[in-house]
Motif scaffolding. Sequence first.
Motif, mmCIF file in Angstrom:
data_model
loop_
_atom_site.group_PDB
_atom_site.id
_atom_site.type_symbol
_atom_site.label_atom_id
_atom_site.label_comp_id
_atom_site.label_asym_id
_atom_site.label_seq_id
_atom_site.Cartn_x
_atom_site.Cartn_y
_atom_site.Cartn_z
ATOM 1 N N LYS A 77 -8.600 19.904 11.853
ATOM 2 C CA LYS A 77 -8.817 20.691 10.642
ATOM 3 C C LYS A 77 -9.186 22.124 11.026
ATOM 4 C CE LYS A 77 -8.371 16.851 8.359
ATOM 5 N NZ LYS A 77 -7.129 16.547 7.612
ATOM 6 N N THR A 78 -8.903 23.066 10.109
ATOM 7 C CA THR A 78 -9.102 24.485 10.396
ATOM 8 C C THR A 78 -10.066 25.104 9.395
ATOM 9 O OG1 THR A 78 -6.848 24.622 11.250
ATOM 10 C CG2 THR A 78 -7.953 26.697 10.768
ATOM 11 N N VAL A 79 -10.964 25.938 9.905
ATOM 12 C CA VAL A 79 -11.882 26.720 9.082
ATOM 13 C C VAL A 79 -11.523 28.190 9.255
ATOM 14 C CG1 VAL A 79 -14.287 27.389 8.719
ATOM 15 C CG2 VAL A 79 -13.722 25.016 9.274
ATOM 16 N N ASP A 80 -11.352 28.895 8.151
ATOM 17 C CA ASP A 80 -10.948 30.299 8.191
ATOM 18 C C ASP A 80 -12.159 31.206 8.410
ATOM 19 O OD1 ASP A 80 -9.546 32.651 7.981
ATOM 20 O OD2 ASP A 80 -9.580 32.682 5.790
ATOM 21 N N VAL A 81 -12.101 32.046 9.445
ATOM 22 C CA VAL A 81 -13.189 32.991 9.744
ATOM 23 C C VAL A 81 -12.709 34.434 9.649
ATOM 24 C CG1 VAL A 81 -14.482 31.387 11.200
ATOM 25 C CG2 VAL A 81 -12.719 32.841 12.223
ATOM 26 N N SER A 82 -11.554 34.650 9.032
ATOM 27 C CA SER A 82 -10.997 35.998 8.982
ATOM 28 C C SER A 82 -11.893 36.963 8.211
ATOM 29 C CB SER A 82 -9.604 35.962 8.347
ATOM 30 O OG SER A 82 -9.670 35.452 7.030
ATOM 31 N N LEU B 67 -5.690 35.651 3.023
ATOM 32 C CA LEU B 67 -6.296 36.974 3.024
ATOM 33 C C LEU B 67 -7.556 36.936 2.195
ATOM 34 C CD1 LEU B 67 -3.106 39.098 2.435
ATOM 35 C CD2 LEU B 67 -4.113 38.342 4.568
ATOM 36 N N VAL B 68 -8.692 37.220 2.827
ATOM 37 C CA VAL B 68 -9.949 37.173 2.117
ATOM 38 C C VAL B 68 -10.774 38.367 2.532
ATOM 39 C CG1 VAL B 68 -11.953 35.749 1.537
ATOM 40 C CG2 VAL B 68 -9.843 34.668 2.279
#
Length: 425
Positions: A393-398, A6-7
């Motif tokens: 690999k995963t990059v968070d875009v939330s 959560l960002v």
Amino acid sequence: MCFTSLVSYCSSETWIADSCLKVLLPCTADYNDCSLGIGLSKRATMSHQLIGSCHCDMTRHTHTCKCFVPDHACTFVVLFFFRRLGVDLGKSVVYQESNGETRVDVKESVRGQDIFIIQTIPRDVNTAIMELLVMAYALKTSCAKNIIGVIPYFPYSKQCKMRKRGSIVCKLLASMLAKAGLTHIITMDLHQKEIQGFFSCPVDNLRASPFLIQYIQEEIPDYRNAVIVAKSPSAAKRAQSYAERLRLGLAVIHGEAPGSEADMADGRHSPPATRTTTGHTGLEIPQTRRRATFPGLELPIMMAKEKPPITVVGDVGGRIAIIVDDIVDNVEDFVAAAELLKERGAYKIYIMATHGLLSAEAPTRIEESAIDEVVVTNTVPHELQKLQCPKIKTVDVSMILAEAIRRIHNGESMAYLFRNIAVDD
């Protein structure tokens, strides 16, 4: 299903994590660990209910804001519970009848409110679309003021052109969503930007490139010795945008590999229009049929398009090759491109893409290929694929989606989210 971190995005340009979330689940659910945080696997067919508890003020308007999540929206379920929004997740139940029909029950009043429906697209894409349509229509008939669909990966986006005697399914889906009651769409990196023209409501097509570029700068050692690669001439504009912002060179893979599928026929090589005549009068039974060309119709002979053998335009020898695209689904083209780049002297191969569908045997093929790393965002759930292939690999875009929701609800400009974004990106 898995929960992302959560960002929220603050006006002072700092990222602040928020863990203030309450989760209420039926007793039939069991818990398990997940690569992205806390996870759960559901035994019952009834949807879980989540209630968020946040502490930030979003009261600039007299009407309130709520977020609803259909049953199949898994990865982004907790995206919107943070201080920046300060809203609770709407209470609803989404389930399937014994005959397979989708049913939605909204458990609270939504009259005069801004409603955001968050729907990621899992493997069962058609069920997810039906849940989104039914929930949007249920909220419309419940007198919601605005219904905004948050669809990080827009399904059927590859079917945006006419092929043979097929149809433009993406246009059909856009019409269905508008008819169901959606008044606004938030999505990310549409396969073609022209898809926005299919909608009769506003569409905010956010970009993931800033997050992927940041990953390149921070996570790829000696990225200054890299070259951005487009795996086809059609992807050259996107690759050029990355290369210009990273101040790197550009290479393009051109041609067609032996045995690969040629462009789909769309009727352009069909013979000229002809008229069929029976050649009989009265009640005479026709015996033969002859074809007569329309008089005066003489078309020039068209030469068939022929692609040259596959080759690399640009120097990749002794460099890191970074292939950029919007979707990684069937990885055969990427595997072939990686082998070609290895032959031309590239010593590391990275793939950067927004949507990691990674269907069928994609994780296995990536693991066995010359590709060193595949970097995708979390617009599509792919936790199982990551367990099968550690190269993913995963990059968070939330955070950017959360900020888009806040700005839309408060009536603020969205231009800040598109700063330094090139037209061709």
